[in-house]
Design a protein around this motif. Structure first.
Motif, PDB file in Angstrom:
ATOM      1  N   ALA A  68       4.745   2.419 -17.791  1.00 34.32           N
ATOM      2  CA  ALA A  68       3.870   1.297 -17.427  1.00 34.32           C
ATOM      3  C   ALA A  68       2.698   1.733 -16.559  1.00 34.32           C
ATOM      4  CB  ALA A  68       4.676   0.220 -16.703  1.00 34.32           C
ATOM      5  N   ARG A  69       2.646   2.992 -16.158  1.00 32.01           N
ATOM      6  CA  ARG A  69       1.631   3.458 -15.220  1.00 32.01           C
ATOM      7  C   ARG A  69       0.201   3.193 -15.714  1.00 32.01           C
ATOM      8  NH1 ARG A  69       2.241   7.379 -10.904  1.00 32.01           N
ATOM      9  NH2 ARG A  69       0.223   8.268 -10.272  1.00 32.01           N
ATOM     10  N   PRO A  70      -0.147   3.516 -16.969  1.00 35.53           N
ATOM     11  CA  PRO A  70      -1.527   3.247 -17.415  1.00 35.53           C
ATOM     12  C   PRO A  70      -1.891   1.762 -17.345  1.00 35.53           C
ATOM     13  CG  PRO A  70      -0.420   4.755 -18.914  1.00 35.53           C
ATOM     14  CD  PRO A  70       0.629   4.227 -18.004  1.00 35.53           C
ATOM     15  N   ASP A  71      -0.928   0.881 -17.689  1.00 39.43           N
ATOM     16  CA  ASP A  71      -1.199  -0.558 -17.647  1.00 39.43           C
ATOM     17  C   ASP A  71      -1.388  -1.045 -16.211  1.00 39.43           C
ATOM     18  OD1 ASP A  71      -1.035  -0.738 -20.378  1.00 39.43           O
ATOM     19  OD2 ASP A  71       1.045  -1.410 -20.407  1.00 39.43           O
ATOM     20  N   ILE A  72      -0.537  -0.557 -15.297  1.00 48.09           N
ATOM     21  CA  ILE A  72      -0.652  -0.966 -13.896  1.00 48.09           C
ATOM     22  C   ILE A  72      -1.939  -0.413 -13.292  1.00 48.09           C
ATOM     23  CG2 ILE A  72       0.404  -0.763 -11.610  1.00 48.09           C
ATOM     24  CD1 ILE A  72       3.136  -0.839 -12.960  1.00 48.09           C
ATOM     25  N   GLN A  73      -2.334   0.789 -13.692  1.00 48.00           N
ATOM     26  CA  GLN A  73      -3.596   1.357 -13.202  1.00 48.00           C
ATOM     27  C   GLN A  73      -4.774   0.496 -13.641  1.00 48.00           C
ATOM     28  OE1 GLN A  73      -4.212   5.554 -13.877  1.00 48.00           O
ATOM     29  NE2 GLN A  73      -6.434   5.414 -13.614  1.00 48.00           N
ATOM     30  N   LEU A  74      -4.789   0.082 -14.904  1.00 43.59           N
ATOM     31  CA  LEU A  74      -5.856  -0.787 -15.406  1.00 43.59           C
ATOM     32  C   LEU A  74      -5.885  -2.098 -14.624  1.00 43.59           C
ATOM     33  CD1 LEU A  74      -8.063  -1.448 -17.496  1.00 43.59           C
ATOM     34  CD2 LEU A  74      -6.237  -2.250 -19.034  1.00 43.59           C
ATOM     35  N   TYR A  75      -4.709  -2.654 -14.382  1.00 45.40           N
ATOM     36  CA  TYR A  75      -4.616  -3.907 -13.619  1.00 45.40           C
ATOM     37  C   TYR A  75      -5.152  -3.725 -12.200  1.00 45.40           C
ATOM     38  CZ  TYR A  75      -2.359  -7.715 -11.018  1.00 45.40           C
ATOM     39  OH  TYR A  75      -2.098  -8.796 -10.194  1.00 45.40           O
ATOM     40  N   PHE A  76      -4.747  -2.639 -11.530  1.00 45.96           N
ATOM     41  CA  PHE A  76      -5.237  -2.359 -10.176  1.00 45.96           C
ATOM     42  C   PHE A  76      -6.762  -2.226 -10.157  1.00 45.96           C
ATOM     43  CE2 PHE A  76      -1.116  -0.352  -8.333  1.00 45.96           C
ATOM     44  CZ  PHE A  76      -0.780  -1.561  -7.754  1.00 45.96           C
ATOM     45  N   GLU A  77      -7.301  -1.458 -11.070  1.00 48.64           N
ATOM     46  CA  GLU A  77      -8.751  -1.222 -11.099  1.00 48.64           C
ATOM     47  C   GLU A  77      -9.513  -2.532 -11.283  1.00 48.64           C
ATOM     48  OE1 GLU A  77      -8.682   3.353 -12.900  1.00 48.64           O
ATOM     49  OE2 GLU A  77      -9.006   1.644 -14.232  1.00 48.64           O
ATOM     50  N   GLN A  78      -9.021  -3.393 -12.162  1.00 47.87           N
ATOM     51  CA  GLN A  78      -9.696  -4.671 -12.405  1.00 47.87           C
ATOM     52  C   GLN A  78      -9.597  -5.586 -11.172  1.00 47.87           C
ATOM     53  OE1 GLN A  78      -7.642  -6.067 -15.913  1.00 47.87           O
ATOM     54  NE2 GLN A  78      -9.022  -5.018 -17.317  1.00 47.87           N
ATOM     55  N   GLU A  79      -8.386  -5.730 -10.642  1.00 48.87           N
ATOM     56  CA  GLU A  79      -8.171  -6.683  -9.550  1.00 48.87           C
ATOM     57  C   GLU A  79      -8.793  -6.222  -8.243  1.00 48.87           C
ATOM     58  OE1 GLU A  79      -6.964  -9.720  -9.916  1.00 48.87           O
ATOM     59  OE2 GLU A  79      -6.885  -9.249 -12.056  1.00 48.87           O
TER      60      GLU A  79
ATOM     61  N   PHE B  94       5.511  -5.653  -8.186  1.00 49.28           N
ATOM     62  CA  PHE B  94       4.951  -4.963  -7.026  1.00 49.28           C
ATOM     63  C   PHE B  94       3.429  -5.018  -7.090  1.00 49.28           C
ATOM     64  CE2 PHE B  94       2.916  -1.352  -5.074  1.00 49.28           C
ATOM     65  CZ  PHE B  94       3.565  -1.200  -3.854  1.00 49.28           C
ATOM     66  N   ALA B  95       2.873  -4.706  -8.259  1.00 51.41           N
ATOM     67  CA  ALA B  95       1.414  -4.685  -8.416  1.00 51.41           C
ATOM     68  C   ALA B  95       0.811  -6.053  -8.131  1.00 51.41           C
ATOM     69  CB  ALA B  95       1.052  -4.213  -9.816  1.00 51.41           C
ATOM     70  N   ALA B  96       1.413  -7.107  -8.698  1.00 55.25           N
ATOM     71  CA  ALA B  96       0.879  -8.460  -8.513  1.00 55.25           C
ATOM     72  C   ALA B  96       1.015  -8.916  -7.060  1.00 55.25           C
ATOM     73  CB  ALA B  96       1.601  -9.432  -9.439  1.00 55.25           C
ATOM     74  N   THR B  97       2.150  -8.587  -6.429  1.00 53.46           N
ATOM     75  CA  THR B  97       2.355  -8.964  -5.027  1.00 53.46           C
ATOM     76  C   THR B  97       1.366  -8.247  -4.120  1.00 53.46           C
ATOM     77  OG1 THR B  97       4.721  -9.300  -5.476  1.00 53.46           O
ATOM     78  CG2 THR B  97       4.055  -9.091  -3.164  1.00 53.46           C
ATOM     79  N   LEU B  98       1.141  -6.959  -4.387  1.00 55.92           N
ATOM     80  CA  LEU B  98       0.188  -6.193  -3.594  1.00 55.92           C
ATOM     81  C   LEU B  98      -1.220  -6.766  -3.725  1.00 55.92           C
ATOM     82  CD1 LEU B  98      -0.618  -3.768  -1.855  1.00 55.92           C
ATOM     83  CD2 LEU B  98      -0.784  -2.412  -3.955  1.00 55.92           C
ATOM     84  N   VAL B  99      -1.621  -7.102  -4.929  1.00 57.75           N
ATOM     85  CA  VAL B  99      -2.960  -7.658  -5.151  1.00 57.75           C
ATOM     86  C   VAL B  99      -3.120  -8.986  -4.401  1.00 57.75           C
ATOM     87  CG1 VAL B  99      -4.433  -8.735  -6.905  1.00 57.75           C
ATOM     88  CG2 VAL B  99      -3.446  -6.465  -7.318  1.00 57.75           C
ATOM     89  N   ARG B 100      -2.092  -9.836  -4.445  1.00 58.49           N
ATOM     90  CA  ARG B 100      -2.169 -11.107  -3.703  1.00 58.49           C
ATOM     91  C   ARG B 100      -2.234 -10.845  -2.198  1.00 58.49           C
ATOM     92  NH1 ARG B 100       1.643 -12.782  -7.585  1.00 58.49           N
ATOM     93  NH2 ARG B 100       3.346 -12.356  -6.125  1.00 58.49           N
ATOM     94  N   LEU B 101      -1.401  -9.920  -1.714  1.00 54.36           N
ATOM     95  CA  LEU B 101      -1.368  -9.599  -0.287  1.00 54.36           C
ATOM     96  C   LEU B 101      -2.726  -9.118   0.201  1.00 54.36           C
ATOM     97  CD1 LEU B 101       0.181  -9.035   2.385  1.00 54.36           C
ATOM     98  CD2 LEU B 101       0.765  -6.788   1.433  1.00 54.36           C
TER      99      LEU B 101
END
Length: 422
Positions: free
Chosen positions: A261-272, A310-317
């Motif tokens: 899932a790393r490439p997908d989470i990286q894309l999500y992080f970069e966008q958010e 984790f990714a979604a919670t971090l972005v909200r935080l």
């Protein structure tokens, strides 16, 4: 509404007006008032479907492409694997995938119905309303079944009793109407899909195991009228049924833990994080881009692992703080990975008060999600003060816009974190 036992031994009797005549053995009951519609009889759980309101997780464009393609290919096949079980640990994005699949196939006209279980959410945490809710949706998506479902309820008035077998309900309210010779649609039903998310979120473990066994048995006998997409964690009562040797020939299994899932989470992080930077430009313009840096992003990806939660919670935080870069740096400086350290950071920075502890503690220990108004009455705390305390943890708790709507957790793993001894 009044009901009288009348007309015993009566002959040549005419009844006029808006009354229903219900035959109950040797007696005849007359019930005044308009006849109940199918929706009134089935009493579907409106907030359990893919159209439910509030923040709903789904896959971002360009993410989970491989998994979605596997589900699409399974749906387009015509083999005996009528049941797909997508499984994975907490936070791996199972519900987001279910939501994405439900929306996509609703738009294609191939979704028969959906149900999203959720622990502590009233009827959504129990299996009793599953079949009636799906049957109601089927009566809308395949209108010809409405009469057949209604007839089944007329023929068996105990169908919706709490003591009724879920196997019997499924057969009479879903399988039979979709497969009936009177239903010209039945030939096309095999290309349609039912989406049932979060089997592990259902409190009724025995009945859930019975439901899974029924699906496997019907699939083996080629009696399932459609494709059925299920998701859950790998909990023992579920694993035993899907792990049975009989299930293997009819079950299509997708294990999310097997995917990178790393490439997908990286894309999500970069966008958010890009959005957060732009939305806080007066503060962030002194921070060099790209933010976070490549090195920092790599650390965050290590911390996330395969957890989209984790990714979604971090972005909200980070996004909800007035100093996003400071909060993100605190996460980077922490030595632990996974959701638990993130929960600890949110709670430790909440400036807890006695009222905060009472509100959060009550939310965690109650079996059902309560509204702000209900908590206010229960705890004798003003509704405004409850909202004030919840705002401190809004990255992990959903605060409703209406005081009479339930307070929800973004993920039930928070309750596990706070109530399970480590």
């Amino acid at each position: 509404m009044t009901s009288n036992t009348i007309l015993q031994n009566a002959t040549e009797t005419t009844i006029s007006g808006d009354a229903q005549v219900i035959n109950a053995g040797r007696d005849v009951n007359m019930v005044h008032g308009p006849p109940a519609g199918l929706s009134q009889l089935l009493r579907p759980v409106s907030n359990a479907t893919y159209t439910r309101s509030g923040p709903v997780a789904k896959c971002d464009p360009g993410t989970r492409v491989e998994v979605i393609n596997m589900i699409r290919n399974w749906l387009n096949r015509r083999d005996k694997q009528s049941v797909c079980w997508l499984n994975g640990p907490a936070g791996y994005g199972k519900s987001a995938l279910s939501q994405t699949i439900a929306e996509r196939y609703a738009n294609k006209g191939r979704l028969l119905g959906s149900f999203f279980f959720l622990r502590g959410a009233g009827d959504r945490s129990h299996i009793a309303r599953l079949i009636p809710t799906l049957a109601h949706q089927i009566s809308i998506s395949v209108p010809v079944t409405k009469r057949l479902i209604g007839r089944a309820l007329e023929e068996d008035c105990t169908m919706l009793d709490s003591s009724a077998s879920i196997v019997h309900q499924f057969q009479r309210l879903i399988a039979n109407p979709l497969s009936s010779p009177l239903n010209l649609f039945s030939f096309f039903a095999k290309s349609k899909i039912l989406v049932i998310d979060g089997l592990d979120e259902c409190d009724d473990k025995v009945q859930m195991a019975e439901f899974i066994e029924m699906l496997i048995d019907m699939s083996q006998r080629d009696q399932l009228p459609c494709r059925i997409f299920l998701t859950s964690r790998v909990e023992e009562h579920i694993r035993k049924k899907f792990g049975d040797a009989r299930a293997q020939s009819v079950l299509y299994c997708i294990d999310l833990a097997a995917f990178d899932a790393r490439p997908d989470i990286q894309l999500y992080f970069e966008q958010e994080f890009g959005h957060i930077y732009d939305q806080n430009l007066p503060i962030m313009r002194r921070i060099p881009q790209p933010w976070p840096s490549s090195q920092a992003l790599s650390v965050l990806l290590d911390k996330a692992g395969s957890s989209f939660m984790f990714a979604a919670t971090l972005v909200r935080l980070v996004g909800e703080d007035s100093m996003p870069s400071k909060v993100l740096q605190e996460v980077l400086d922490s030595g632990s990975n996974g959701l638990d350290p993130l929960y600890k950071q949110v709670l430790s920075s909440a400036s807890p008060t006695p009222a905060f502890h009472r509100v959060i503690g009550t939310i965690m220990i109650l079996l059902t999600n309560q509204s702000i108004e209900s908590l206010s009455l229960l705890l004798d705390i003003q509704a405004g003060e409850i909202v004030f305390e919840l705002l401190k943890v809004q990255s992990i708790v959903k605060i409703p816009g209406d005081d009479n709507k339930p307070i929800m957790l973004y993920h039930t793993s928070l309750r596990d974190f706070l109530t399970t001894k480590s």
